[in-house]
Design a protein around this motif. Structure first.
Motif, PDB file in Angstrom:
ATOM      1  N   THR A  18      11.500   4.148  -5.550  1.00 34.70           N
ATOM      2  CA  THR A  18      11.738   4.697  -4.204  1.00 34.70           C
ATOM      3  C   THR A  18      10.814   5.871  -3.913  1.00 34.70           C
ATOM      4  OG1 THR A  18      13.551   6.064  -5.070  1.00 34.70           O
ATOM      5  CG2 THR A  18      14.124   3.926  -4.115  1.00 34.70           C
ATOM      6  N   PHE A  19      10.508   6.693  -4.929  1.00 35.29           N
ATOM      7  CA  PHE A  19       9.588   7.804  -4.705  1.00 35.29           C
ATOM      8  C   PHE A  19       8.196   7.282  -4.386  1.00 35.29           C
ATOM      9  CE2 PHE A  19       6.599  11.125  -5.881  1.00 35.29           C
ATOM     10  CZ  PHE A  19       7.173  12.249  -5.307  1.00 35.29           C
ATOM     11  N   VAL A  20       7.784   6.256  -5.083  1.00 30.52           N
ATOM     12  CA  VAL A  20       6.476   5.651  -4.808  1.00 30.52           C
ATOM     13  C   VAL A  20       6.446   5.091  -3.388  1.00 30.52           C
ATOM     14  CG1 VAL A  20       5.037   3.647  -5.370  1.00 30.52           C
ATOM     15  CG2 VAL A  20       5.808   5.173  -7.178  1.00 30.52           C
ATOM     16  N   LEU A  25       2.741   5.729  -1.813  1.00 27.59           N
ATOM     17  CA  LEU A  25       2.012   4.701  -1.073  1.00 27.59           C
ATOM     18  C   LEU A  25       1.525   5.192   0.288  1.00 27.59           C
ATOM     19  CD1 LEU A  25       4.063   1.486  -1.984  1.00 27.59           C
ATOM     20  CD2 LEU A  25       1.883   2.281  -2.937  1.00 27.59           C
ATOM     21  N   PRO A  26       2.349   5.925   1.060  1.00 29.13           N
ATOM     22  CA  PRO A  26       1.835   6.432   2.340  1.00 29.13           C
ATOM     23  C   PRO A  26       0.652   7.388   2.170  1.00 29.13           C
ATOM     24  CG  PRO A  26       4.231   6.485   2.326  1.00 29.13           C
ATOM     25  CD  PRO A  26       3.809   6.165   0.935  1.00 29.13           C
ATOM     26  N   VAL A  27       0.696   8.249   1.154  1.00 29.90           N
ATOM     27  CA  VAL A  27      -0.403   9.189   0.928  1.00 29.90           C
ATOM     28  C   VAL A  27      -1.675   8.449   0.523  1.00 29.90           C
ATOM     29  CG1 VAL A  27      -1.216  11.019  -0.621  1.00 29.90           C
ATOM     30  CG2 VAL A  27       1.060  11.166   0.395  1.00 29.90           C
ATOM     31  N   LEU A  28      -1.550   7.445  -0.333  1.00 30.39           N
ATOM     32  CA  LEU A  28      -2.719   6.655  -0.729  1.00 30.39           C
ATOM     33  C   LEU A  28      -3.315   5.919   0.463  1.00 30.39           C
ATOM     34  CD1 LEU A  28      -1.404   5.110  -4.084  1.00 30.39           C
ATOM     35  CD2 LEU A  28      -3.155   6.887  -3.843  1.00 30.39           C
ATOM     36  N   ASP A  29      -2.445   5.353   1.292  1.00 36.20           N
ATOM     37  CA  ASP A  29      -2.915   4.635   2.481  1.00 36.20           C
ATOM     38  C   ASP A  29      -3.652   5.576   3.426  1.00 36.20           C
ATOM     39  OD1 ASP A  29      -2.881   2.186   4.221  1.00 36.20           O
ATOM     40  OD2 ASP A  29      -1.746   3.548   5.524  1.00 36.20           O
ATOM     41  N   HIS A  30      -3.103   6.767   3.610  1.00 36.50           N
ATOM     42  CA  HIS A  30      -3.748   7.750   4.482  1.00 36.50           C
ATOM     43  C   HIS A  30      -5.107   8.171   3.948  1.00 36.50           C
ATOM     44  CE1 HIS A  30      -3.984  10.984   7.427  1.00 36.50           C
ATOM     45  NE2 HIS A  30      -4.291  11.818   6.444  1.00 36.50           N
ATOM     46  N   ALA A  31      -5.238   8.193   2.609  1.00 37.80           N
ATOM     47  CA  ALA A  31      -6.498   8.602   1.981  1.00 37.80           C
ATOM     48  C   ALA A  31      -7.494   7.454   1.868  1.00 37.80           C
ATOM     49  CB  ALA A  31      -6.216   9.179   0.600  1.00 37.80           C
TER      50      ALA A  31
END
Length: 385
Positions: A18-20, A25-31
């Motif tokens: 759930t933390f991922v 995942l949102p932070v990786l997508d944004h980056a």
């Protein structure tokens, strides 16, 4: 460069996935970081199986795989050992694997050592931000550090019975007893308090056997001289007779919990070139006036508690002296830097036959021994952000 996420939903508080999902995942997508796959482990050993298959694929593509690992130290231990077993113990042909730690276990020793503070309740940093520290390093293309591996062999006479790699801690005596007994408490006490409960059950135990420290590449065993504040070559015998109350070695970490800094001089492990491990031992009979009886165990337990309490105060146990006047020149803890060790438990001492490798418990045979050695530079195939 392949990027995958592996989540262990069974460790720690159970929020590894759930933390991922909610943060990583949102932070990786944004980056702009594309995740090729997200795996949720379904059983013991599953994470290791996944990584072995990933490395097989990367060996064909010649691309380094990066794994964002949402778990505890035990899952990383599982992965390293699965890879090691898959190549028959020869890591020379293995592609480097980069690991981004998302601390989701109980103690998270490696993450806490890399990003000192971990879940420190006194920190003003937002807990989510703390937990995302390695992910942020990955996004910013920060440095990676190779993990030093320690290999333990459990043998019966001359025959090897079991072997395992550690990336955090290898121990016998009290620490191994705590990990052994705390496992029975895991289902009812999932947080770190189960370790304190197991410690209370074992704090008065003495462990009989001998320990021999093995030399560094230089041929030396180094003892930490707390008066001088530096390591010096050991001039005395490097074989020690028991009884022991504590015997533990670490690689890559200076702490086993966010605040339990048991080998504080490991702090410079990233920049240190020497392949080494740090060893802490407590031997109760070094304290003058102690005898091998119930009263002696009571007194020795006080010194052990004093030392382990010091570990919770930024490693204050290093340099801590026995409290009684005639012991003022003796330090409670003996601290060494070496290339490995051999542990020969007394045949009659059941608990001295326990060996802990990153939380996994092994049983040394009645006539057997455990040997733990640092592996060489060519075996450092696991990298961490």
């Amino acid at each position: 460069m392949p990027l995958v996420v592996i989540c262990n939903p069974a460790c720690g508080a159970g929020d590894g996935y759930t933390f991922v999902r909610d943060h990583v995942l949102p932070v990786l997508d944004h980056a702009g970081k594309t995740v090729n796959n997200v795996f949720i482990t379904e059983r013991t050993g599953h994470a290791g199986e996944i990584v072995v298959e990933l490395l097989k694929a990367s060996s064909q593509s010649k691309q380094r795989t990066t794994v964002i690992l949402s778990s505890g130290d035990g899952t990383l231990h599982e992965i390293v050992n699965a890879v090691y077993s898959s190549v028959g113990g020869d890591l020379s042909s293995v592609q480097h694997l980069a690991i981004v730690l998302v601390p989701s276990g109980t103690a998270n020793a490696l993450f806490s050592s890399l990003f000192a503070g971990g879940k420190d309740e006194t920190s003003t940093t937002d807990p989510t931000t703390q937990r995302m520290a390695a992910v942020q390093q990955f996004i910013e293309e920060g440095r990676v550090a190779p993990l030093t591996l320690a290999k333990s062999i459990v043998r019966d006479m001359a025959e090897i019975k079991q072997e395992a790699l550690s990336v955090v801690v290898t121990s016998t005596a009290l620490h191994a007893s705590i990990l052994h007994d705390s496992e029975a408490l895991r289902s009812t006490v999932p947080d770190m308090s189960r370790f304190k409960m197991a410690a209370a059950q074992n704090i008065k135990k003495w462990y009989y056997g001998t320990a021999k420290l093995l030399p560094l590449e230089s041929g030396e065993v180094l003892r930490h001289d707390s008066d001088r504040g530096e390591f010096v070559p050991e001039t005395a015998e490097v074989e020690f007779n028991g009884p022991f109350t504590y015997f533990l070695s670490t690689v890559n970490v200076d702490r086993l919990e966010p605040q339990f800094c048991i080998t504080p001089l490991q702090k410079s492990f990233i920049t240190r070139e020497s392949m080494s491990m740090d060893v802490i031992m407590l031997r109760p009979m070094r304290e003058e006036g102690i005898e091998d009886n119930d009263k002696g165990r009571e007194t020795a337990a006080e010194s052990t508690i004093q030392a382990l309490s010091g570990a919770y105060r930024a490693g204050a146990h290093v340099g801590m002296r026995f409290s009684k006047e005639y012991n003022v020149d003796k330090f409670i803890a003996e601290y060494f830097r070496c290339g490995g060790w051999q542990w020969n438990p007394d045949k009659a001492d059941e608990y001295a036959h326990l060996l802990c490798c990153d939380g996994t418990i092994f049983h040394i045979p009645s006539e057997g021994a455990a040997i733990c050695k640092v592996l060489g530079r060519n075996d450092r195939k696991f990298l961490v952000y």
